[in-house]
Write a protein that holds these residues in place. Structure first.
Motif, PDB file in Angstrom:
ATOM      1  N   HIS A 137      41.935 -36.957  60.836  1.00  0.00           N
ATOM      2  CA  HIS A 137      40.766 -37.119  61.760  1.00  0.00           C
ATOM      3  C   HIS A 137      40.509 -38.304  62.574  1.00  0.00           C
ATOM      4  O   HIS A 137      39.412 -38.485  63.013  1.00  0.00           O
ATOM      5  N   ARG A 138      41.178 -39.119  62.569  1.00  0.00           N
ATOM      6  CA  ARG A 138      41.198 -40.448  63.073  1.00  0.00           C
ATOM      7  C   ARG A 138      42.328 -40.913  63.608  1.00  0.00           C
ATOM      8  O   ARG A 138      43.404 -40.931  63.398  1.00  0.00           O
ATOM      9  N   SER A 164      44.467 -43.952  65.454  1.00  0.00           N
ATOM     10  CA  SER A 164      45.169 -45.456  65.446  1.00  0.00           C
ATOM     11  C   SER A 164      44.620 -46.362  66.460  1.00  0.00           C
ATOM     12  O   SER A 164      44.702 -45.891  67.646  1.00  0.00           O
ATOM     13  N   PRO A 221      44.924 -45.197  57.528  1.00  0.00           N
ATOM     14  CA  PRO A 221      43.419 -44.977  57.598  1.00  0.00           C
ATOM     15  C   PRO A 221      43.022 -44.509  56.298  1.00  0.00           C
ATOM     16  O   PRO A 221      42.475 -43.436  56.186  1.00  0.00           O
ATOM     17  N   ASN A 253      40.343 -44.230  52.881  1.00  0.00           N
ATOM     18  CA  ASN A 253      39.167 -44.061  52.857  1.00  0.00           C
ATOM     19  C   ASN A 253      38.447 -43.487  54.037  1.00  0.00           C
ATOM     20  O   ASN A 253      37.335 -43.682  54.517  1.00  0.00           O
ATOM     21  N   MET A 254      39.123 -42.595  54.820  1.00  0.00           N
ATOM     22  CA  MET A 254      38.645 -41.635  56.005  1.00  0.00           C
ATOM     23  C   MET A 254      38.248 -40.291  55.511  1.00  0.00           C
ATOM     24  O   MET A 254      39.133 -39.595  54.935  1.00  0.00           O
ATOM     25  N   GLY A 306      36.526 -36.686  57.369  1.00  0.00           N
ATOM     26  CA  GLY A 306      35.760 -36.222  58.696  1.00  0.00           C
ATOM     27  C   GLY A 306      36.715 -34.826  59.013  1.00  0.00           C
ATOM     28  O   GLY A 306      37.441 -34.237  58.113  1.00  0.00           O
ATOM     29  N   SER A 334      37.239 -33.743  62.494  1.00  0.00           N
ATOM     30  CA  SER A 334      37.422 -33.873  64.025  1.00  0.00           C
ATOM     31  C   SER A 334      38.123 -32.849  64.516  1.00  0.00           C
ATOM     32  O   SER A 334      38.041 -32.536  65.795  1.00  0.00           O
ATOM     33  N   TYR A 383      41.472 -38.733  53.513  1.00  0.00           N
ATOM     34  CA  TYR A 383      42.680 -39.373  53.428  1.00  0.00           C
ATOM     35  C   TYR A 383      42.629 -40.628  52.520  1.00  0.00           C
ATOM     36  O   TYR A 383      41.967 -41.582  52.633  1.00  0.00           O
ATOM     37  N   THR A 435      41.427 -41.465  49.563  1.00  0.00           N
ATOM     38  CA  THR A 435      39.966 -41.984  49.397  1.00  0.00           C
ATOM     39  C   THR A 435      40.155 -42.787  47.836  1.00  0.00           C
ATOM     40  O   THR A 435      40.803 -41.977  47.084  1.00  0.00           O
TER      41      THR A 435
END
Length: 141
Positions: free
Chosen positions: A85-86, A88, A93, A95-96, A98, A100, A130, A132
């Motif tokens: 969900h993030r 680049s 990434p 500790n993401m 979400g 999206s 991701y 975490t």
């Protein structure tokens, strides 16, 4: 992992699969091809005697839209677990959290207009959390 380690993991009832690496010795961001997918899938098959079922790409990189899903399905894959969900940056990434993509549930990829917008027989399993709990230098519990 050796063929013996692979067999031991399978004997425990676990699924083994391919962790594609399109990071080492690749142009960034996200530059991999159908040939790159096939080369790694073929090596996996030659080493372990089976096709990977649900794969993941190192650092969740992707290229284009449906192309990688089409390429992975052509090697016998059934699903991928690297839609994060993030965007680049960052490349890794951690500790993401979400949603999206609108869902945390698996969904099928659809091909592009040049390929008739057809539903591919290839599942996306979105990543909602991701890696975490850690940072490169320390834990983040």
């Amino acid at each position: 992992m050796s063929a013996e380690e692979f067999a031991a993991i399978k004997a425990n009832g676990h699924e083994c699969s391919l962790h594609y690496n399109f990071i080492d010795d690749f142009a960034h961001p996200n530059a991999f091809s159908e040939e790159d997918v096939r080369n790694q899938a073929d090596l996996y098959y030659a080493t372990y005697g089976e096709q990977p079922v649900c794969t993941v790409n190192h650092w969740c990189c992707w290229t284009g839209w449906a192309e990688p899903a089409r390429w992975m399905a052509a090697t016998g894959g059934k699903a991928d677990n690297c839609r994060i969900h993030r965007g680049s940056p960052p490349l890794n990434p951690v500790n993401m959290l979400g949603f999206s993509f609108g869902t945390a549930f698996p969904f099928y990829f659809y091909d592009d207009p040049l390929h008739g917008n057809e539903r591919l027989d290839f599942l996306c399993e979105p990543v909602t959390a991701y890696e975490t709990g850690y940072l490169p230098e320390e834990s983040d519990f």
